[in-house]
Design an enzyme around this catalytic site. Structure first.
Site, short mmCIF file in Angstrom:
data_model
loop_
_atom_site.label_atom_id
_atom_site.label_comp_id
_atom_site.label_asym_id
_atom_site.label_seq_id
_atom_site.Cartn_x
_atom_site.Cartn_y
_atom_site.Cartn_z
N ASP A 1 -4.01 31.78 8.74
CA ASP A 1 -3.29 30.74 9.47
C ASP A 1 -3.95 29.37 9.27
O ASP A 1 -3.26 28.35 9.19
CB ASP A 1 -3.23 31.09 10.96
N HIS B 1 -1.03 35.43 11.74
CA HIS B 1 -1.76 35.92 12.91
C HIS B 1 -3.09 36.56 12.53
O HIS B 1 -3.61 37.41 13.27
CB HIS B 1 -0.90 36.88 13.75
N ASP C 1 -8.48 28.06 13.21
CA ASP C 1 -7.55 28.91 13.94
C ASP C 1 -8.31 30.05 14.61
O ASP C 1 -9.20 30.65 13.99
CB ASP C 1 -6.48 29.49 13.01
N GLU D 1 -7.98 33.78 16.70
CA GLU D 1 -7.25 34.91 17.27
C GLU D 1 -8.01 35.31 18.53
O GLU D 1 -9.25 35.28 18.55
CB GLU D 1 -7.15 36.08 16.30
#
Length: 214
Positions: A159, A154, A14, A16
């Site tokens: 995540d 987040h 994941d 960000e």
């Protein structure tokens, strides 16, 4: 390096990011990943990364990653070079994988690195295996399936952890509903690409093939 064909031996990742599109100049600011081998977590990777410019107040609020936190973080190039080593020899999974794949490809292209694994998308799989769910956002699916969590979303590693647990639910669904105990990664990719109205028939056919081979 050979890549496992098993759906339960993968890397779940994941990102960000500073925004939605690397083509518009957005960059990664955090990567989190979980390495699964035969369904067990065997390794993790997590790092903030400095994109070389200040992130917006919206992104700070959405992710909890502040400019102060990023000021001393290693560069995107340094982190992604390490991450490229981490993912070699594995297939990859993300929730809404097209987003994460865009950023992975863009960041690795900047440092002339690549990878051989393929991507599966737990969001697309969820839309087909659990069509009764009203939402397929990660947080909503965690609630729907009553997946144990600490309420953190987040952030990249959190995540990735939740996506890995959701993936285990999806693999369990294949076993419980279709008696497909050890699905291949390719089968899960196929599930994600099959029309919703056709996926049940497709999986019943795959189950019959397994019975005939055994």
């Amino acid at each position: 390096m050979s890549i496992s064909s098993a759906a339960n031996s993968i890397i779940v990742l994941d990102f960000e990011t500073t925004g939605l599109s690397p083509q518009q100049g957005d960059r990664a600011i955090e990567i989190g990943a979980i390495k699964l081998h035969q369904g067990e977590v065997v390794d993790r990777f997590q790092s903030l990364m400095n994109p070389g410019f200040r992130v917006s107040g919206f992104i700070e609020g959405y992710t909890g990653i502040t400019n102060t936190m990023l000021a001393d973080a290693p560069s995107c190039a340094e982190v992604m070079d390490q991450f490229a080593d981490f993912i070699q020899g594995s297939n990859l999974l993300a929730h809404n994988a097209s987003f994460d794949q865009r950023f992975l490809d863009a960041e690795l292209q900047l440092i002339n690195r690549d990878y051989k694994g393929k991507f599966a998308c737990s969001l697309l799989v969820s839309r087909r295996l659990h069509q009764e769910s009203h939402s397929h956002r990660l947080g909503d699916l965690v609630k729907y399936h009553q997946i144990e969590n600490d309420g953190v979303f987040h952030r990249a590693l959190a995540d990735a952890e939740m996506t890995a647990r959701l993936w285990q639910v999806q693999l369990a669904t294949l076993q419980e509903k279709y008696a497909i105990a050890d699905p291949s990664f390719e089968l899960l990719v196929k599930v994600g690409k099959t029309a919703k109205a056709s996926v049940d028939q497709m999986l019943q056919k795959e189950a019959r093939k397994i019975v005939l081979r055994s």
